[in-house]
Enzyme design. Structure first.
Site, PDB file in Angstrom:
ATOM      1  CB  SER C  75      -0.900  -0.024   1.241  1.00  0.00           C
ATOM      2  OG  SER C  75      -1.748   1.109   1.245  1.00  0.00           O
ATOM      3  CB  CYS C 135      -2.362   2.966  -8.680  1.00  0.00           C
ATOM      4  SG  CYS C 135      -1.722   2.899  -6.986  1.00  0.00           S
ATOM      5  CB  THR C 198      -0.953  -5.360  -7.407  1.00  0.00           C
ATOM      6  OG1 THR C 198      -1.310  -3.993  -7.267  1.00  0.00           O
ATOM      7  CG2 THR C 198       0.559  -5.479  -7.412  1.00  0.00           C
TER       8      THR C 198
END
Ligand SMILES: Cc1cc2nc3c(=O)[nH]c(=O)nc-3n(C[C@H](O)[C@H](O)[C@H](O)COP(=O)(O)OP(=O)(O)OC[C@H]3O[C@@H](n4cnc5c(N)ncnc54)[C@H](O)[C@@H]3O)c2cc1C
Ligand SMILES: Cc1cc2nc3c(=O)[nH]c(=O)nc-3n(C[C@H](O)[C@H](O)[C@H](O)COP(=O)(O)OP(=O)(O)OC[C@H]3O[C@@H](n4cnc5c(N)ncnc54)[C@H](O)[C@@H]3O)c2cc1C
Ligand SMILES: Cc1cc2nc3c(=O)[nH]c(=O)nc-3n(C[C@H](O)[C@H](O)[C@H](O)COP(=O)(O)O)c2cc1C
Ligand SMILES: Cc1cc2nc3c(=O)[nH]c(=O)nc-3n(C[C@H](O)[C@H](O)[C@H](O)COP(=O)(O)O)c2cc1C
Ligand code: FES
Ligand code: FES
Lengths: 252, 294, 294, 252
Positions: C75, C135, C198
Site C-alpha cells: 500500500s 493503481c 496488482t
C-alpha cells in the site's frame, strides 16, 4: 467404493532411490495395509505445508499385513514425486487409502503386461495371484531392477532384453493360455496392447488407467476415463482397474 | 449483515443451528455422502452440493485437473447426472448425511436455472440452493451471467419465483463488479451471496505452445488467493444486508477467523477438503485452540 | 500482435533492440539507478519507473508492506517526488543507466495524466511511458479509471495528444473487462497494454478485527497468481493488435516462456526483483538453458 | 547509499537457539563482512523456494572480518524467522548487504539503550566504539544472555535486574556525561526514551528504527519513517539509524 478409506499419518520406514530417478517408499500404515488389494492406490501428501495443493496417486507396490506396511515405487517426474522421494525414515506422510477398485483376482493363469513404471504394482499383484508371466517394455535398462524375476523384457534402446516395444513380445503369446490379463502402463501402450489382443480376450483383460486426480475419493470429477458406453467413467472410483471392453479406446 | 470486526462464531445460519462456521464448498464434496460414510461431517455446518443442471452433462474432455504446485486449475465443466437422476438416485441417499444440504444449481439460460430449482422442489431433502452464476468452465451460461450485475438480478428473480427455501447467489471474481452484483442479488430477493467462485486461470505448456486444457482457461483455486477473497468479502459485506458466505483459499483456522472478521457469516472449504477430507474437523480444533489462547 | 503459440524470444520492442524479454516492473526498481550501480541491468530489456504524479506525494501512512508468506501486499500510495523534482533531480541521474527507460505516470484526473506526460516531454532521457490507470492504492484516480473501459479510452486519447513517444496502458484485473479496456486503449492510440497491475487484496488481524493497512485493501502480488496473468495475457493478446506486456507472478525462466506463449511481447518482473536484484540475469541464464535443452 | 551492496550466497557456519525462541546465525559472507558497519543490516532469504516472497531484515550483531563471517541474533516471531532458525551448518542462505546507514561512530563516551531484541546489534557497536554503558529493558529474563556483560537491566516481571521499564533506569543517568547515545528497540520504547532525554541531548541520540521492508535497498517505498521535516524518510536508505531529532515522534 471408498467408504472404507482411511487417512493415516504414516511413518516412513524406508525411503531410497532404487535406480536413477526411481524412488521406493515403505510406510507404516496398519489400517490401510490391512485392507488394500492389488490395483488399488493411495493418495500421498507430498508435504505438510500448503504446497502442492493436492496429493499424488500411487499404486500399492507391496503390502505386508503382519508388519502393517505398504510400499510404493515411483518415477520422480515433478514437484510432488520429488518431495515424496526426499522423505527420510522417521518422517510422517499422510496417506489416504485404500482407494478405487483393484484387480478382479480370479484363479487361473495370469499374464501381466507392463510399460515403464506400470510394473510398480505387479509385485503386489503377483503375491496374490500366486504368480504369472510378466512382459515388460521399458525405454532403457533403467528400472529393470524393479521388475519381478523372470520377466520377459523389451527395451527401446536394446540395452536389455529384445530391442523393441512390449507389443513385440506379444507375437509369441497364446492368449487362450491365460485366464486373466493385467495391463498397466502409459495410455498409448495400453491401447496398443488391447488392440493387439484377439477380440475374444477383451473381457479377460484388465487395464489399470491413469488420470490426473484432484481428490482420489470420487468427489472432484477430475479423473474422467472415456467409457465405451459413452460419456466418462471415474478413474478413482470406477477404476483405476477396468475391464478393457469398458473403455472407449478411440477417445483415450 | 455483519459489520466487519472482531470475529464471533455463528451459532446458526438461515435459522439452522450449526456446529461452527465451516461449510463444504460446491464441487469438492459431491453430495456429502462419501464424507458421511467416513464420519467426517460432525464439524460441517452445511454441505454445498456439486452443481446440478437440467440435463445430464458428461463434463469437459480430459484433462480436467492440473496442480501447478501453487494452486489447482480445474476444468470439470459441470459434469453431473441431471435433475432427474439427482432426484431419483442421489438425493434419497443424501437424505441420511445428517447435515443441511444446499443444492448448487446451474443453467445455460435464465429459464434453465428456474426449471432446475422448480424440479428440485419436489424433494424435501435439501435446505436451500446456491445459484451458480459463476462457473468459469462452460461456454454458455455460468460466468457469462455472473459478470453482468443485471443478469445476476434476472436469474435471482427467476429463482425467487420458484422457491420459498433460502438460497445464495454465488458470484464470480472474474471481471464485472462483485459489489454491484451482490446488491442486485439482494434486491432481487436472494438470502445470501457467496464470495466467490474460482478465478480464471490458465496453464500453457510452453514446449508445445498449447494450453493444458481444451478450453484454454480453467478455474483456479489456491491458499495464496485468500487475500483476494478477504478483500471481496469485506467489500461485499459492507455493501449488502444479506449474509455473505466466503469461499476461497481457506486452509486453516486463522483463515476462517480472518474471513469472519471481513464480514462472512459462513466459510466454505473446497480445494483443501480434496486434499484433507478431515479438514473441517482439523479447523474446528484449530478454532477452539486459537479462541482459547486469545 | 503475436498469436499465442510456441514462444520466440523477441529481439526488439517498440523498435529498440533488447537483450531478452525481461523488463523491470514499475515501483519495484525505482528508476533503475540502484541496479545500474550494481551492474545488474545487462539482461534487462526496459526499465519501467516508479509512478510519477504531477505533484509530490508522501504516499500512504505506514504500514505499507505485508508479506503473508504466500504473497506480498503493498500500500505504497504512489509516493514520489512529483514531476518537477523528477525532471531536475532524478532523470539526469537515470540518463546513465544504459537501458531504455519507460516512465510510469499516474494522475487523479484525465487532465493530470496529460499534464504529467506533457511536462515530462521536456526530458530526452526516457523512451516512452506506461500509463497507470490501475493503481489499487489511492482513492481518487488510479484503478477508478482502469475498471471503466471508456475511461481508459479517454485517458489514452489525452496522453496520445501530448506525446509522439510510444506508450503502454497498464490495465487492472480488479473488476471491469480487461479485454474491452485493452481494445479501448488500442483504438485510442496506445502502443501497448500491460497485463496487469496488482490484484486487490487484504489482510485482517482477526485478533483486533482491523485491517493491517489503513486503506483496508492493498495491492497483492504472488508467484501463485501466474495462472491468472497467463489467462489475462492470452485473452487480451487474442483481442488486440498492439503488443502485450505481461506483468505478474514471474519467478523463473519457464514462467517467462509461458507468458510469451500466451502472447506477451515483453515480460516484467516486479516482486521477484525486490527479493533478488539479480533476477533478470538469473532468468536470462535459465532461458538459455531451457531453450538449449529443448 | 546501497551502491556497495552485495548478494552473497552465504554458508551457514553456526545456527542455534541461544534462549527460548531466540536464534543465532553465523554466516560466512566475506564480501559483506569486509564492508559492514554497526547499525547496518542485511536482508536474509528465509528459503530458496518461492515462499515467503520477500527477505527479512536483520541487524548485524557481530562481524569477524578476518574469518569473513557476520552474525545475527533474532527473535523467532513468524514464518521467515522460523525458517531462518531452522538452517543447519552447511546450508546456504542468500544475504543482501550491507544495507542502510549505520551509527555515526564518533569518539567519546557512549550510552547504549536497548529494548528487547534491540540489543542484537550492540555487541557489534561496542566492538567499534571501544565500549560504553548499556541499559536494557526486557519483558523477562528470557534473552538476558544476549546482553553485553555489565549491562544495567530492567525487567517487566522483575525476574532479573530492577522491576520496571528501561526508562526507569534513565533516572540516574547524567546525559551530559555521554557524547553519543544509541537507542534500539520497539518504537514505543524508543519514543519514551527520546521524550525522557533532555532536549539538549537530542542531537546526540541516534535511534535505530524498524519498519516492514519489501526490498531493503531503496526501491519499493515500503519502509516509511515519519520525518520531523514532514513527509517520510526511508528506513532502509536514510536509516535505519537516524538522529533522534530527524524523526517526527508524534507520528511514530
Ligand atoms: C491410480 C494411479 C496410480 C499411479 N501409480 C503410480 C506408481 O505406482 N508409480 C509411478 O511412478 N507413478 C504412478 N502414477 C503417476 C503419478 O501419480 C504421477 O507421476 C504423479 O502424480 C506426478 O506428480 P508430480 O507432482 O511429481 O508431477 P507434476 O509436477 O504434477 O507433473 C509431472 C509431469 O506431468 C505433467 N502433467 C501433470 N498433470 C498433467 C495434466 N493434467 N495434463 C498434462 N500433463 C500433466 C507435468 O507437466 C509434468 O511434466 C499413478 C497415477 C495414478 C492415477
Ligand atoms: C533494519 C531492521 C533490523 C532488524 N534487526 C533485527 C534483529 O537483529 N533481530 C530481530 O529479532 N529482529 C530484527 N528485526 C525485525 C525482524 O526483521 C522481523 O522480526 C522479521 O522480519 C519478522 O519476519 P517473520 O517472517 O518471522 O514474521 P512475519 O510472519 O512476517 O510477522 C511476524 C509478526 O509481525 C507482524 N507483522 C509483520 N509485518 C507487519 C506489518 N507490516 N504490520 C503489522 N504487523 C506486521 C505479523 O502479524 C506477526 O505477528 C529488524 C527489522 C528491521 C527493519
Ligand atoms: C474441482 C472443483 C470443482 C468445483 N465445482 C464447482 C461447482 O460445481 N459449482 C460451484 O459453484 N463451484 C465449484 N467449484 C468452486 C468451489 O466451490 C469453491 O468456490 C472454490 O474452489 C474456492 O474455494 P477453495 O479455495 O476452498 O477451493 C469447484 C472447485 C473445484 C476445485
Ligand atoms: C511495492 C510495489 C510497488 C508498485 N508500484 C507500482 C507503481 O508505482 N506503478 C505501477 O504501475 N505498478 C506498480 N506496482 C505493480 C508492479 O509494477 C507489477 O505490475 C505487479 O507487482 C505484478 O508483478 P510482480 O508479480 O512481478 O510483482 C507495484 C508493485 C509493488 C509490489
Ligand atoms: S480424482 Fe476426484 S473424482 Fe476422481
Ligand atoms: S524496504 Fe524497500 S524502499 Fe525501503
Amino acid at each position: 467404493m471408498n467408504g472404507g478409506m482411511m487417512d493415516e499419518s504414516a511413518l516412513v520406514m524406508e525411503s531410497r532411490f532404487v535406480d536413477d530417478g526411481i524412488a521406493r517408499l515403505v510406510l507404516e500404515a496398519p489400517g490401510i495395509a490391512a485392507e488394500c488389494r492389488p490395483g488399488q492406490f493411495a493418495m500421498l501428501e507430498p508435504s505438510p505445508g500448503a504446497f502442492p495443493v493436492t496429493r499424488r496417486p500411487l499404486t500399492f507396490s507391496g503390502c505386508d499385513r503382519s508388519a502393517g506396511t505398504v510400499s510404493f515405487l515411483f518415477d520422480v517426474v515433478g514437484k510432488g514425486t520429488s518431495l515424496l522421494s526426499e522423505a527420510s525414515p522417521g518422517d510422517r506422510i499422510r496417506l489416504l487409502g485404500p482407494l478405487g477398485r483393484g484387480y478382479d483376482i480370479t484363479p487361473g493363469r495370469w499374464l501381466l503386461i507392463a510399460g515403464g513404471m506400470g510394473a510398480a504394482g505387479f509385485p503386489f499383484l503377483l503375491s496374490r495371484t500366486g504368480g504369472g508371466l510378466v512382459l515388460a517394455g521399458m525405454r532403457s535398462s533403467r528400472g529393470i531392477g524393479c521388475l519381478p524375476a523372470g520377466s520377459r523384457l523389451a527395451t527401446e534402446d536394446g540395452s536389455a532384453g529384445v530391442r523393441g516395444l512390449v507389443t513385440d513380445l506379444l507375437v509369441d503369446i497364446d492368449w487362450d493360455a491365460f485366464d486373466s490379463v493385467a495391463v498397466c502402463g502409459p495410455a498409448p501402450m495400453m491401447k496398443a496392447v488391447v488392440l493387439a489382443a484377439p477380440r475374444s480376450a477383451a473381457h479377460r483383460i484388465q487395464v489399470s488407467m491413469e488420470s490426473g486426480m484432484g481428490c482420489g475419493w470420487g468427489v472432484c470429477g477430475g479423473c474422467p476415463v472415456p467409457s465405451s458406453g459413452g460419456g466418462y467413467l471415474s478413474c478413482c472410483r470406477d477404476g483405476p482397474v477396468f475391464r478393457a471392453d469398458c473403455i472407449d479406446w478411440e477417445r483415450v | 449483515m455483519k459489520a466487519p470486526g472482531r470475529p464471533s462464531i455463528p451459532a446458526s445460519f438461515w435459522g439452522i443451528p450449526i456446529p461452527g462456521p465451516v461449510a463444504l464448498a460446491s464441487g469438492t464434496c459431491g453430495f456429502g455422502i462419501e464424507l458421511a460414510e467416513m464420519n467426517l461431517l460432525d464439524d460441517v455446518a452445511f454441505v454445498f452440493s456439486k452443481a446440478v443442471t437440467p440435463e445430464p452433462r458428461d463434463g469437459n474432455e480430459p484433462p480436467r485437473i492440473y496442480d501447478t504446485g501453487m494452486g489447482l486449475l480445474n476444468s470439470i465443466g459441470l459434469a453431473n447426472p441431471g435433475i432427474e437422476k439427482v432426484l431419483s438416485d442421489v438425493l434419497p441417499r443424501a437424505a441420511s448425511i445428517g447435515r443441511p444440504l444446499v443444492i448448487n444449481v446451474a443453467g445455460a439460460t435464465v429459464e434453465e436455472f428456474a426449471r432446475t430449482v422448480s424440479a428440485l422442489e419436489a424433494s424435501g431433502v435439501h435446505a436451500g440452493y446456491e445459484v451458480n452464476v459463476s462457473c468459469p468452465n462452460v461456454e454458455a451460461g455460468g460466468m457469462a451471467f455472473g459478470v453482468d450485475p443485471s443478469e445476476v438480478g434476472r436469474v435471482t428473480r427467476a429463482v425467487r419465483r420458484e422457491t420459498d427455501r433460502p438460497f445464495a447467489v454465488k458470484l464470480t471474481p472474474n471481471g464485472g463488479d462483485m459489489v454491484r452484483a451482490a446488491q442486485e442479488a439482494e434486491a432481487a430477493g436472494a438470502d445470501a451471496v457467496t464470495v466467490c467462485n474460482t478465478f480464471l486461470g490458465m496453464k500453457i505448456d510452453w514446449r508445445t505452445g498449447t494450453p493444458v486444457f481444451r478450453r484454454g482457461v480453467a478455474g483456479y483455486s489456491s491458499p495464496a488467493l485468500l487475500p483476494l477473497v478477504v478483500a471481496g468479502v469485506w467489500q461485499v459485506s459492507s455493501a449488502v444486508g444479506i449474509p455473505v458466505i466466503a469461499s476461497g483459499g481457506v486452509r486453516e483456522a486463522s483463515d476462517v477467523l480472518e474471513l469472519l472478521s471481513a464480514g462472512a457469516s459462513l466459510v466454505q472449504v473446497g480445494t483443501g477438503v480434496l486434499r484433507r477430507p478431515s479438514l473441517p474437523s482439523e479447523i474446528a480444533a484449530g478454532l477452539r485452540e486459537l479462541l482459547c489462547e486469545d
